[in-house]
Scaffold this motif. Structure first.
Motif, PDB file in Angstrom:
ATOM      1  N   UNK A   1       0.798  -0.968  -0.163  1.00 52.79           N
ATOM      2  CA  UNK A   1      -0.139  -0.054   0.043  1.00 52.79           C
ATOM      3  C   UNK A   1       0.918   1.275  -0.030  1.00 52.79           C
ATOM      4  N   UNK A   2       0.952   1.988  -1.055  1.00 56.28           N
ATOM      5  CA  UNK A   2       1.845   3.026  -1.304  1.00 56.28           C
ATOM      6  C   UNK A   2       1.622   4.157  -0.181  1.00 56.28           C
ATOM      7  N   UNK A   3       2.300   5.085  -0.011  1.00 58.18           N
ATOM      8  CA  UNK A   3       2.171   6.107   0.751  1.00 58.18           C
ATOM      9  C   UNK A   3       1.438   7.246   0.113  1.00 58.18           C
ATOM     10  N   UNK A   4       0.310   7.667   0.663  1.00 55.60           N
ATOM     11  CA  UNK A   4      -0.595   8.731  -0.144  1.00 55.60           C
ATOM     12  C   UNK A   4      -0.510  10.002   0.799  1.00 55.60           C
ATOM     13  N   UNK A   5      -0.803  11.094   0.043  1.00 56.50           N
ATOM     14  CA  UNK A   5      -1.007  12.414   0.734  1.00 56.50           C
ATOM     15  C   UNK A   5      -2.330  12.737   0.597  1.00 56.50           C
ATOM     16  N   UNK A   6      -3.190  12.880   1.726  1.00 53.40           N
ATOM     17  CA  UNK A   6      -4.519  13.423   1.562  1.00 53.40           C
ATOM     18  C   UNK A   6      -5.056  14.610   0.515  1.00 53.40           C
ATOM     19  N   UNK A   7      -4.078  15.501   0.466  1.00 56.05           N
ATOM     20  CA  UNK A   7      -4.495  16.582  -0.655  1.00 56.05           C
ATOM     21  C   UNK A   7      -5.885  17.127  -0.542  1.00 56.05           C
ATOM     22  N   UNK A   8      -6.151  17.607   0.703  1.00 55.79           N
ATOM     23  CA  UNK A   8      -7.573  18.329   0.457  1.00 55.79           C
ATOM     24  C   UNK A   8      -7.313  19.563  -0.025  1.00 55.79           C
ATOM     25  N   UNK A   9      -8.184  20.279  -0.307  1.00 54.48           N
ATOM     26  CA  UNK A   9      -8.387  21.524  -1.309  1.00 54.48           C
ATOM     27  C   UNK A   9      -7.777  22.911  -0.292  1.00 54.48           C
ATOM     28  N   UNK A  10      -8.137  22.784   0.937  1.00 52.64           N
ATOM     29  CA  UNK A  10      -7.860  24.242   1.720  1.00 52.64           C
ATOM     30  C   UNK A  10      -6.788  23.587   2.713  1.00 52.64           C
ATOM     31  N   UNK A  11      -5.466  24.331   2.578  1.00 53.28           N
ATOM     32  CA  UNK A  11      -4.458  23.901   3.247  1.00 53.28           C
ATOM     33  C   UNK A  11      -5.017  24.358   4.744  1.00 53.28           C
ATOM     34  N   UNK A  12      -4.256  23.657   5.509  1.00 51.21           N
ATOM     35  CA  UNK A  12      -4.324  23.890   7.218  1.00 51.21           C
ATOM     36  C   UNK A  12      -4.011  25.351   7.563  1.00 51.21           C
ATOM     37  N   UNK A  13      -4.765  25.697   8.439  1.00 49.88           N
ATOM     38  CA  UNK A  13      -4.622  27.099   9.005  1.00 49.88           C
ATOM     39  C   UNK A  13      -5.202  27.262  10.199  1.00 49.88           C
ATOM     40  N   UNK A  14      -4.601  27.970  11.253  1.00 54.26           N
ATOM     41  CA  UNK A  14      -5.106  28.237  12.481  1.00 54.26           C
ATOM     42  C   UNK A  14      -4.947  29.745  13.185  1.00 54.26           C
TER      43      UNK A  14
END
Ligand code: MCN
Length: 794
Positions: free
Chosen positions: A202-215
């Motif tokens: 199972x290769x490594x994946x990046x979730x790649x959501x549209x909005x980057x994280x922000x706090x």
């Protein structure tokens, strides 16, 4: 009091394919994401990150950066955490002796993956903060980089965390013989007429959501407010309070609209804690928003497992046992649920099949890579892939049609409820019905004939047919079961309903949607339960002040757990209204029936609407003793069992044997999610899920080079598919209601991802099997496919 009948809601809302009410604001930009928040006096953070995967920090010089224009402060670990005791929390120890390192807010003395933060610049603008990063001078002394999961487990190998004395995070074993749910797998393998052993990656994946994280953190005022692009505002609040020793009643967390998460926004980030610490230090609001490259490099990755699987069977195709040895890469630290992700899969390797001997052993290992954690399906796509791939290989070994092999081994619909070899009890299912419908839509027999013709004619473009007959456990909850698997996880959900004096309804939910359409589905549920118009319902979520209790959104739990809490709260609203209705209509409570939003005196036309009761109690001065002047109610729901959606996915691929290019010619899926609350949302969830599962099969992989550097951290290199890469899906449903919740619903949020990856890879291998190909490693890129044809097994 007046008794004015209201118009009854004619058609049930549940089951209607309504457009999502939240979409208008989302797609026209009339909303606020975390990065849009601007507060008076707000400062901006930028994080200096390590280019090295494993190294000692021998010197950090921030003097020049401190003097750069606009810079207010530059902090290292020594400034933010002088005691060196703060650790980003992990919540899910899977064994009492699980090894877990401290995950610092900023690296102190040593970095453990490329991208780890070593210093933070605080400046008046983002640009000034980013510019100052280059002026920070860091000297590193390289350490041996641990990348290979198997090598990392060998004696004497370099360690990621010296203090742990091992790279092994945990060993977790399930044995059906020991659990009493089945026989001994070694006996089954020894006695089998046929065995097939395979290694899957199972290769490594990046979730790649549209909005980057922000706090964003505002420490001014009576409470500290944290806005975060997160899936888990409630958990983030409690964990932040516990980790930093802050009084929880002085914290408020708000998840405004969140642009996707897919499991990637479950986490209490070092950057969240860092933002709080900086805001506290300076007494001013601060904002941290990652760049896309930071997101790809440091937001947790997922999957990354080696699966050694042996299946045992009789010659007639009866499967007798399955043995799974798994190694899972945790990366450099433990994510919030990272160590538990493979364990979720442990209960799904047996899938829809009835075999009676099973052993699963998983070793979690640390490496100098980005940490891994949940990603759509979390553990279940990996398990489903392995069992559905090896069923195909077993069919080849037995010279059976792969569908016939599945049909021989699956649980028949009359056998539910069925307790599996992994110890779960599946409440309902009808694999026959979903498969029959899928075959009909797909033209299974016709495509098999075309496949034979293409093979016979030596057509350079070969046809492959892939099957995936899946089930999954979701609706995470139940607390009792989760608590037995881990130490500390719960699974209930909370809802409150406030009926306002004018009869409008506020629904407060502990679920925290980030793209799933809860505002619409929850409104449909409440409209039916209270008999009020859909438009009269407003759903409030994602703010711990308006919704103080909740366990948030992941594990396709929100409908079956949170939605049921809403049903329970609504029942209490109706129960509360009933004595008032009886008082208003001057009858006994037992003479009343409640339908379509009205209490009617049985056998008469005397009635009062619940919305009118809301106004009546607000203005009334003659309520009977003990009646509160409102209809508000709340409820918590913790189910007895998971929900088990299932389905059959069929994929036809055309594989160009000269170039290795794979084209999906047709994709049919028939899913059974029990009662569909909103069929349009269900279809949308399936579509999105399919794309992510197909992406794992064909396109996506996060690749680190031999120095531990992520080589494809941009969307130019990491192939997130677009609509142009996808076929038109044929999506249908069967409906076998769940008996584990009153809605009869099963979760859908992850189903498409779980089911689709093996369907596609099975189709790719099936197209090439007659050419001697037995395996194509994911992602099945043209190069890998071409190599599989021309250069051996991979
Ligand atoms: N639904 C329904 N009828 C059913 C089942 C579900 O109408 N029988 C609807 C629900 O009302 C809800 C939606 O489908 O609006 C998803 O419900 P559910 O299956 O309960 O899943 P959750 O709401 O808990 O969402 C979590 C799930 C997960 S685990 C991931 S990962 C994921 C997913 O949802 N991430 C998403 N879907 C996503 N969709 C978007 N747009 N963005 C993400 O980050």
């Amino acid at each position: 009091m007046t008794t004015v009948p209201i118009t009854a809601v004619a058609e049930p809302e549940v089951g209607k394919a309504r457009l999502r009410k939240e979409d208008a604001r989302l797609i026209t930009g009339r909303t606020r994401w975390t990065d849009n928040i601007v507060l008076p006096g707000m400062l901006h953070l930028a994080v200096k990150r390590s280019p090295m995967a494993h190294a000692k920090i021998t010197r950090i010089d921030v003097a020049e950066a401190r003097s750069m224009p606009g810079v207010v402060a530059v902090y290292t670990a020594a400034d933010l955490d002088p005691e060196g005791t703060i650790s980003a929390p992990y919540a899910w120890p899977i064994t009492p002796d699980m090894k877990a390192p401290r995950r610092p807010v900023l690296a102190a003395g040593k970095v453990n993956f490329a991208g780890e933060g070593v210093a933070v610049v605080v400046a008046r603008s983002v640009a000034e903060a980013q510019d100052a990063l280059d002026a920070i001078d860091v000297d590193y002394s390289a350490l041996p980089v641990v990348l290979d999961m198997e090598a990392a487990l060998t004696d004497g190998y370099a360690l990621v965390h010296d203090e742990l004395g091992t790279n092994r995070n945990a060993l977790w074993v399930f044995d059906s013989a020991e659990a009493g749910s089945g026989g001994n797998v070694d006996d089954a393998i020894r006695d089998a007429e046929v065995t097939v052993t395979r290694r899957f990656r199972q290769q490594r994946l990046a979730p790649a959501f549209m909005e980057p994280r922000s706090t964003v953190v505002d420490p001014t005022g009576n409470q500290m407010t944290i806005w975060a692009a997160t899936q888990i505002p409630h958990i983030l609040k409690t964990m932040t309070a516990l980790t930093l020793g802050l009084p929880e009643h002085k914290l408020r967390v708000i998840a405004p609209d969140v642009g996707g998460g897919f499991g990637g926004k479950i986490g209490v980030l070092p950057e969240d804690l860092m933002s709080v610490l900086v805001a506290q230090k300076l007494g001013r609001p601060v904002k941290w928003t990652e760049t896309r490259s930071e997101c790809m490099m440091t937001a947790h990755h997922a999957r990354d497992q080696i699966q050694d699987v042996t299946i045992a069977a009789n010659r007639d195709g009866t499967v007798t046992g399955l043995k799974v040895d798994l190694i899972a890469d945790m990366g450099a630290y433990c994510g919030l649920v990272g160590p538990g992700v493979p364990i979720l899969g442990a209960f799904m390797f047996n899938a829809i099949y009835k075999f009676t001997a099973y052993r699963f052993a998983c070793t979690n290992v640390f490496t100098n890579k980005t940490l891994t954690d949940a990603y759509r399906g979390a553990g279940r796509p990996e398990a489903t892939f392995a069992i559905e791939r090896i069923m195909d290989e077993l069919a080849v070994e037995l010279d059976m049609d792969p569908m016939a092999l599945r049909e021989k081994n699956w649980i028949k619909h009359e056998e539910f409820p069925f307790t599996t070899v992994a110890g779960l009890t599946y409440d309902t299912g009808n694999y026959e019905a979903a498969t029959a419908r899928a075959k009909e839509l797909f033209d299974y027999d016709g495509l098999r004939r075309e496949q034979a013709e293409r093979r016979a004619s030596g057509d350079p473009v070969q046809l492959g047919i892939g099957i995936s007959t899946y089930t999954e456990m979701c609706g995470l909850a139940p607390s009792r079961v989760l608590g037995s698997l881990s130490y500390g996880a719960g699974g209930w959900e909370h809802a409150a309903i406030r009926m306002l004096p004018t009869g409008k309804v506020e629904v407060v939910t502990g679920s925290s949607a980030h793209g799933q359409g809860h505002e619409t589905a929850w409104s449909q549920i409440v409209a039916d339960q209270l008999g009020v118009p859909f438009e009269d319902v407003e759903v409030l979520h994602g703010d711990t002040q308006t919704s103080p209790r909740g366990l948030d959104t992941y594990g396709s739990r929100s409908l079956t757990v949170g939605g049921t809490a809403i049903v329970k709260a609504a029942e209490r609203v109706v129960a509360k209204a009933k004595p008032i209705a009886a008082h208003m209509l001057e009858c006994a409570e037992d003479d009343l029936e409640f339908t379509g939003g009205r209490f009617t005196v049985r056998g008469t036309d005397q009635a009062v609407g619940i919305q009118d009761i809301a106004l009546a109690v607000f203005t009334a001065h003659d309520l009977p003793d003990g009646i509160e002047p409102h209809l508000d109610s709340e409820a918590v729901y913790d189910p007895e069992n998971f929900s088990f959606p299932h389905g059959t996915h069929l994929c036809a691929t055309e594989v160009d044997t000269e170039t290795g290019k794979v084209r999906i010619r047709s994709y049919v899926c028939v899913d059974d999610v029990g009662k569909a609350i909103n069929p349009l949302i269900v279809e949308g969830q399936v579509h999105g899920g399919l794309v992510q599962g197909i992406a794992q099969a064909l396109y996506e992989e996060a690749v680190h080079d031999e120095s531990g550097t992520l080589t494809n951290g941009t969307f130019a290199d990491y192939h997130v598919p677009t609509a142009a890469d996808m076929p038109t899906f044929t999506v249908d449903r069967t409906e076998t209601p769940s008996t584990t919740n009153p809605l009869g619903a099963k979760g859908v949020g992850e189903a498409g991802t779980i089911a689709s990856t093996p369907a596609v890879v099975n189709a790719v291998v099936d197209a090439l099997r007659h050419m001697g190909v037995r395996e194509v490693e994911m992602p099945c890129t043209p190069m890998r496919v071409w190599q599989a044809i021309h250069g051996g097994t991979r």
